[in-house]
Design a protein around this motif. Sequence first.
Motif, PDB file in Angstrom:
ATOM      1  N   TRP A 165       0.861  -1.184   0.000  1.00 46.97           N
ATOM      2  CA  TRP A 165       0.000   0.000   0.000  1.00 46.97           C
ATOM      3  C   TRP A 165       0.898   1.234   0.000  1.00 46.97           C
ATOM      4  O   TRP A 165       1.858   1.310   0.789  1.00 46.97           O
ATOM      5  N   PHE A 166       0.582   2.186  -0.861  1.00 45.00           N
ATOM      6  CA  PHE A 166       1.429   3.359  -1.038  1.00 45.00           C
ATOM      7  C   PHE A 166       0.676   4.624  -0.625  1.00 45.00           C
ATOM      8  O   PHE A 166      -0.535   4.741  -0.842  1.00 45.00           O
ATOM      9  N   SER A 167       1.434   5.575  -0.050  1.00 54.16           N
ATOM     10  CA  SER A 167       0.851   6.872   0.296  1.00 54.16           C
ATOM     11  C   SER A 167       1.935   7.937   0.260  1.00 54.16           C
ATOM     12  O   SER A 167       3.113   7.658   0.508  1.00 54.16           O
ATOM     13  N   VAL A 168       1.518   9.162  -0.063  1.00 51.99           N
ATOM     14  CA  VAL A 168       2.409  10.332  -0.069  1.00 51.99           C
ATOM     15  C   VAL A 168       1.707  11.438   0.707  1.00 51.99           C
ATOM     16  O   VAL A 168       0.572  11.813   0.385  1.00 51.99           O
ATOM     17  N   ASN A 169       2.377  11.945   1.737  1.00 55.49           N
ATOM     18  CA  ASN A 169       1.798  12.998   2.584  1.00 55.49           C
ATOM     19  C   ASN A 169       0.427  12.594   3.116  1.00 55.49           C
ATOM     20  O   ASN A 169      -0.537  13.374   3.077  1.00 55.49           O
ATOM     21  N   SER A 170       0.348  11.357   3.581  1.00 60.15           N
ATOM     22  CA  SER A 170      -0.876  10.783   4.168  1.00 60.15           C
ATOM     23  C   SER A 170      -2.012  10.615   3.160  1.00 60.15           C
ATOM     24  O   SER A 170      -3.150  10.343   3.547  1.00 60.15           O
ATOM     25  N   LYS A 171      -1.721  10.764   1.870  1.00 63.61           N
ATOM     26  CA  LYS A 171      -2.725  10.551   0.831  1.00 63.61           C
ATOM     27  C   LYS A 171      -2.435   9.224   0.134  1.00 63.61           C
ATOM     28  O   LYS A 171      -1.313   8.999  -0.348  1.00 63.61           O
ATOM     29  N   THR A 172      -3.438   8.385   0.096  1.00 62.10           N
ATOM     30  CA  THR A 172      -3.258   7.057  -0.500  1.00 62.10           C
ATOM     31  C   THR A 172      -3.059   7.165  -2.007  1.00 62.10           C
ATOM     32  O   THR A 172      -3.737   7.934  -2.689  1.00 62.10           O
ATOM     33  N   ILE A 173      -2.117   6.403  -2.504  1.00 59.75           N
ATOM     34  CA  ILE A 173      -1.874   6.319  -3.945  1.00 59.75           C
ATOM     35  C   ILE A 173      -2.555   5.058  -4.465  1.00 59.75           C
ATOM     36  O   ILE A 173      -2.290   3.951  -3.989  1.00 59.75           O
ATOM     37  N   GLU A 174      -3.426   5.244  -5.433  1.00 60.72           N
ATOM     38  CA  GLU A 174      -4.141   4.104  -5.995  1.00 60.72           C
ATOM     39  C   GLU A 174      -3.205   3.285  -6.899  1.00 60.72           C
ATOM     40  O   GLU A 174      -2.434   3.843  -7.676  1.00 60.72           O
ATOM     41  N   VAL A 175      -3.320   1.989  -6.778  1.00 60.16           N
ATOM     42  CA  VAL A 175      -2.536   1.069  -7.606  1.00 60.16           C
ATOM     43  C   VAL A 175      -3.484   0.379  -8.577  1.00 60.16           C
ATOM     44  O   VAL A 175      -4.432  -0.305  -8.172  1.00 60.16           O
ATOM     45  N   ASN A 176      -3.236   0.569  -9.869  1.00 58.25           N
ATOM     46  CA  ASN A 176      -4.056  -0.047 -10.908  1.00 58.25           C
ATOM     47  C   ASN A 176      -3.495  -1.431 -11.230  1.00 58.25           C
ATOM     48  O   ASN A 176      -2.375  -1.564 -11.697  1.00 58.25           O
ATOM     49  N   LYS A 177      -4.298  -2.452 -10.977  1.00 53.88           N
ATOM     50  CA  LYS A 177      -3.859  -3.829 -11.221  1.00 53.88           C
ATOM     51  C   LYS A 177      -4.532  -4.439 -12.452  1.00 53.88           C
ATOM     52  O   LYS A 177      -4.490  -5.655 -12.643  1.00 53.88           O
ATOM     53  N   HIS A 178      -5.125  -3.579 -13.289  1.00 53.57           N
ATOM     54  CA  HIS A 178      -5.735  -4.058 -14.526  1.00 53.57           C
ATOM     55  C   HIS A 178      -4.721  -3.972 -15.667  1.00 53.57           C
ATOM     56  O   HIS A 178      -3.848  -3.111 -15.693  1.00 53.57           O
ATOM     57  N   ASP A 179      -4.882  -4.881 -16.610  1.00 54.68           N
ATOM     58  CA  ASP A 179      -4.018  -4.920 -17.803  1.00 54.68           C
ATOM     59  C   ASP A 179      -2.545  -5.086 -17.448  1.00 54.68           C
ATOM     60  O   ASP A 179      -1.669  -4.494 -18.090  1.00 54.68           O
ATOM     61  N   LEU A 213     -10.789 -17.347 -13.793  1.00 54.66           N
ATOM     62  CA  LEU A 213      -9.339 -17.246 -13.938  1.00 54.66           C
ATOM     63  C   LEU A 213      -8.932 -16.196 -14.961  1.00 54.66           C
ATOM     64  O   LEU A 213      -7.849 -15.613 -14.869  1.00 54.66           O
ATOM     65  N   SER A 214      -9.792 -15.933 -15.947  1.00 54.39           N
ATOM     66  CA  SER A 214      -9.469 -14.928 -16.963  1.00 54.39           C
ATOM     67  C   SER A 214      -9.441 -13.522 -16.393  1.00 54.39           C
ATOM     68  O   SER A 214      -8.980 -12.588 -17.063  1.00 54.39           O
ATOM     69  N   LYS A 215      -9.919 -13.343 -15.162  1.00 53.62           N
ATOM     70  CA  LYS A 215      -9.888 -12.028 -14.499  1.00 53.62           C
ATOM     71  C   LYS A 215      -8.846 -11.967 -13.380  1.00 53.62           C
ATOM     72  O   LYS A 215      -8.620 -10.915 -12.786  1.00 53.62           O
ATOM     73  N   GLN A 216      -8.206 -13.088 -13.107  1.00 49.26           N
ATOM     74  CA  GLN A 216      -7.218 -13.153 -12.022  1.00 49.26           C
ATOM     75  C   GLN A 216      -5.822 -12.836 -12.605  1.00 49.26           C
ATOM     76  O   GLN A 216      -5.021 -13.726 -12.871  1.00 49.26           O
ATOM     77  N   GLU A 217      -5.547 -11.556 -12.786  1.00 48.69           N
ATOM     78  CA  GLU A 217      -4.332 -11.164 -13.511  1.00 48.69           C
ATOM     79  C   GLU A 217      -3.060 -11.409 -12.700  1.00 48.69           C
ATOM     80  O   GLU A 217      -2.005 -11.657 -13.280  1.00 48.69           O
TER      81      GLU A 217
END
Length: 353
Positions: A187-201, A238-242
Amino acid sequence: MDTNGATTSSTAGGGSTSKSSSKKHSRKPIYSRFTQQELPACKPILTPGLVIATFTIIGIIFIPLGLVSLSASEKVVEIVDRYDESCVPSNYSNDKLKFIQNPSINKSCVRTLTVPKLMKSPVFIYYQLDNYYQNHRRYVKSRSDKQLRSVSDEKSTTDCSPEDKTVDGPIVPCGLVAWSLFNDTYWFSVNSKTIEVNKHDIAWKSDKEHKFGSNVYPKNFQSGGLIGGAKLNSSVPLSKQEDLMVWMRTAALPTFRKLYGKIEQDLQANEKIQVVIQNNYNTYSFSGKKKLVLSTTSWIGGKNDFLGIAYIIVGGLCLFLAVCFILLYVIKPRPLGDPSYLSWNRSPAGHPN
């Protein structure tokens, strides 16, 4: 006279029989220009001018190409953080295996990463494993591609032992490759703001469309006594479990990186990124290493100085050889095809030296 005639005719008949048998058992191949090596061929003569020109052209092309590749690699911004040792409490520093195998111990830890310079989006997140032999023959074979593709082949688990079935039925996906799925999370954050991680594609398009079925769902996965890695959502095909697809593409070398996700925002220079790591994956039993990698890309891909250096070395070597041949040709010239250099012409006795 009849007897002589009979004898003569039988002799003639025997001769024709021997001729036909010799023709029948002949080992002479059927004539063709190919078998007799009579096809037209090009045999270039390597004259000094041709050799010097070839080396010079290769050097002129390779050196600039290497410099461009090296420059592109240098523009890639990369952060590499090894966390497998730092995320172990001090009281378990001498027994890391006991720490990772104890489910009651909190495995989370916090790491702080400093951005060296501007990282433009997308920023790719990788996990890197060292001393992990995914190319081991038994490990690579321990899977069922048929089962991954179609629900009708659910019971095709011949090659998946020992992770082939449970008392409740076949394991889907079966095999050691799927069983050992990487399960550390970030999990990532900068200045207490969460950075979203895109796990699609993050997986290959061909894997999603052809190798992993849209009607195949996890079944009896990680339900045995020994848990190997991450668990899968049984309601997602399984086709959605990247994450699974990325992991199932086994690496050829013991040190490899696999894509975890993407950060789709710029990271400014000197920013402090707080990373909360759930240190679940066991690499301590085989002296493995775990690293978190944040990286941008260029037209040549990720950071890789080897290609540029290789081009420069090969180009420089070709130019050096070209100069050597020029000097040799100028200082000590030799007529092309001079028969006096043949060994039998240089020996007064007519024998090779």
